[in-house]
Design a protein around this motif. Structure first.
Motif, PDB file in Angstrom:
ATOM      1  N   ARG A   1       2.144   1.812  -3.495  1.00  0.00           N
ATOM      2  CA  ARG A   1       1.093   2.329  -4.377  1.00  0.00           C
ATOM      3  C   ARG A   1       0.825   3.804  -4.121  1.00  0.00           C
ATOM      4  O   ARG A   1       0.599   4.574  -5.052  1.00  0.00           O
ATOM      5  N   ARG A   2       0.853   4.185  -2.835  1.00  0.00           N
ATOM      6  CA  ARG A   2       0.646   5.609  -2.508  1.00  0.00           C
ATOM      7  C   ARG A   2       1.766   6.453  -3.111  1.00  0.00           C
ATOM      8  O   ARG A   2       1.523   7.542  -3.637  1.00  0.00           O
ATOM      9  N   LYS A   3       2.997   5.956  -3.022  1.00  0.00           N
ATOM     10  CA  LYS A   3       4.133   6.685  -3.574  1.00  0.00           C
ATOM     11  C   LYS A   3       4.029   6.779  -5.098  1.00  0.00           C
ATOM     12  O   LYS A   3       4.283   7.838  -5.686  1.00  0.00           O
TER      13      LYS A   3
ATOM     14  N   PHE B   1       1.275   6.612  -6.875  1.00  0.00           N
ATOM     15  CA  PHE B   1       0.164   7.503  -7.198  1.00  0.00           C
ATOM     16  C   PHE B   1       0.580   8.959  -7.031  1.00  0.00           C
ATOM     17  O   PHE B   1       0.207   9.820  -7.831  1.00  0.00           O
ATOM     18  N   SER B   2       1.363   9.234  -5.970  1.00  0.00           N
ATOM     19  CA  SER B   2       1.838  10.588  -5.746  1.00  0.00           C
ATOM     20  C   SER B   2       2.736  11.051  -6.889  1.00  0.00           C
ATOM     21  O   SER B   2       2.642  12.195  -7.353  1.00  0.00           O
TER      22      SER B   2
ATOM     23  N   ALA C   1       0.837  -1.207   0.000  1.00  0.00           N
ATOM     24  CA  ALA C   1       0.000   0.000   0.000  1.00  0.00           C
ATOM     25  C   ALA C   1       0.867   1.251   0.000  1.00  0.00           C
ATOM     26  O   ALA C   1       0.541   2.244  -0.665  1.00  0.00           O
ATOM     27  N   LYS C   2       1.988   1.198   0.725  1.00  0.00           N
ATOM     28  CA  LYS C   2       2.896   2.349   0.768  1.00  0.00           C
ATOM     29  C   LYS C   2       3.480   2.617  -0.610  1.00  0.00           C
ATOM     30  O   LYS C   2       3.586   3.766  -1.050  1.00  0.00           O
TER      31      LYS C   2
ATOM     32  N   THR D   1       0.444  11.680 -10.012  1.00  0.00           N
ATOM     33  CA  THR D   1      -0.731  12.535  -9.863  1.00  0.00           C
ATOM     34  C   THR D   1      -0.710  13.713 -10.826  1.00  0.00           C
ATOM     35  O   THR D   1      -1.735  14.051 -11.439  1.00  0.00           O
TER      36      THR D   1
END
Length: 315
Positions: free
Chosen positions: A237-239, A241-242, A234-235, A245
């Motif tokens: 994926r967040r990175k 996505f960031s 999840a970490k 973006t």
């Protein structure tokens, strides 16, 4: 027969110029628009030039991502310059006419640069896929020669798309009226003035634009889907996505507005609504791109500070 030919020629008088109806007929509103769009165009020029100068001046910003970003800023600068100077001039004029050849040239350049930007954004999605999913091979895959060839292919693709749109438009007979419901020459409002059935031509144009949009969209969709599937945590994926973006924001705005304008029949066009959309993709998006990329990228922000600090110290 000769009388019939003469009558036909009189009924099909060749249009030599078009009248651009512009954004408003009110003089006060025109002056207000002039100030607003002059400031917007200055912001576009300065913002995109600042990104180009910053990337060229900082030796740390040498990866493919920044090379592509530099080219995106150049394309945005060209894209806004196709319509903005003429629009600003017309806002101060009483009669806004453009020659037939000038109209076709503006139409060609608009689609040339616009399609090149669509292809470049697709290449940027591929670049993010390589950077996130194959980081160890990134430098070898996205080498400088490869990037140059990809950018050249974007311009060639834009030229091919634009020449098709322009040829289909220029071969239509225009015999009046000659008033374009816009502040620049574009395919939808121009072909509506043709004095013939434009169903086949319109179908060919929509197919041309649709194939390009669909191909670019599929590449973008596959790139981001693979990125999300590849990254398990999840970490991570967040990175990811960031990181993406900014690109996703630009893609959503550009593809959304262009699809709205070019993937529907001209009979469904509404002047006020479509004028707003035209302003959005010719002025707003080129102005927002530098802000989006600079504010969302720490390295670009740091490089901007260094460049500005150098200029201040020199003065």
């Amino acid at each position: 027969e000769s009388i019939g030919n003469a009558t036909s020629q009189r009924n099909h008088t060749v249009v030599t110029e078009f009248v651009l109806l512009g954004l408003s007929h009110s003089r006060q509103v025109q002056l207000a628009f002039f100030v607003l769009f002059l400031l917007s165009y200055v912001a576009i020029v300065l913002g995109n030039l600042l990104i180009i100068v910053t990337i060229k001046a900082d030796s740390c910003l040498t990866s493919a991502m920044y090379f592509l970003l530099c080219n995106l800023s150049f394309i945005d600068l060209c894209y806004a310059s196709v319509t903005s100077p003429r629009m600003l001039s017309d806002l101060l004029s009483q009669r806004n006419t453009i020659s037939f050849n000038g109209c076709m040239a503006q139409l060609f350049l608009l689609h040339f640069v616009g399609a090149a930007e669509m292809f470049l954004l697709t290449v940027m999605a591929y670049d993010r896929y390589i950077a996130i999913c194959k980081p160890l091979h990134y430098m070898s895959i996205m080498s400088k020669p490869t990037c140059c060839r990809l950018v050249a292919a974007c311009w060639v693709g834009g030229f091919v798309h634009s020449i098709v749109q322009t040829i289909l438009t220029i071969h239509l007979p225009f015999c009046g009226p000659n008033k374009i419901d816009n502040y620049f020459c574009d395919v939808p409002p121009v072909i509506r003035l043709a004095c013939t059935n434009i169903y086949v031509t319109e179908l060919l144009m929509i197919s041309n634009s649709g194939l390009i949009s669909l191909a670019c969209f599929l590449v973008l969709l596959v790139s981001y889907t693979v990125i999300l599937v590849t990254i398990r945590s999840a970490k991570g994926r967040r990175k990811a996505f960031s990181t993406c973006t900014s690109h996703l924001t630009v893609v959503t705005m550009l593809f959304g507005t262009l699809s709205f304008m070019y993937l529907r029949p001209s009979s469904s066009y509404a002047l006020d609504r479509d004028m707003v959309v035209s302003v959005f993709y010719t002025m707003v998006i080129p102005m927002l791109n530098p802000l989006i990329y600079s504010l969302r990228n720490a390295e670009v922000k740091d490089a901007l500070r260094i460049v500005i600090r150098r200029k201040i110290n020199k003065t």
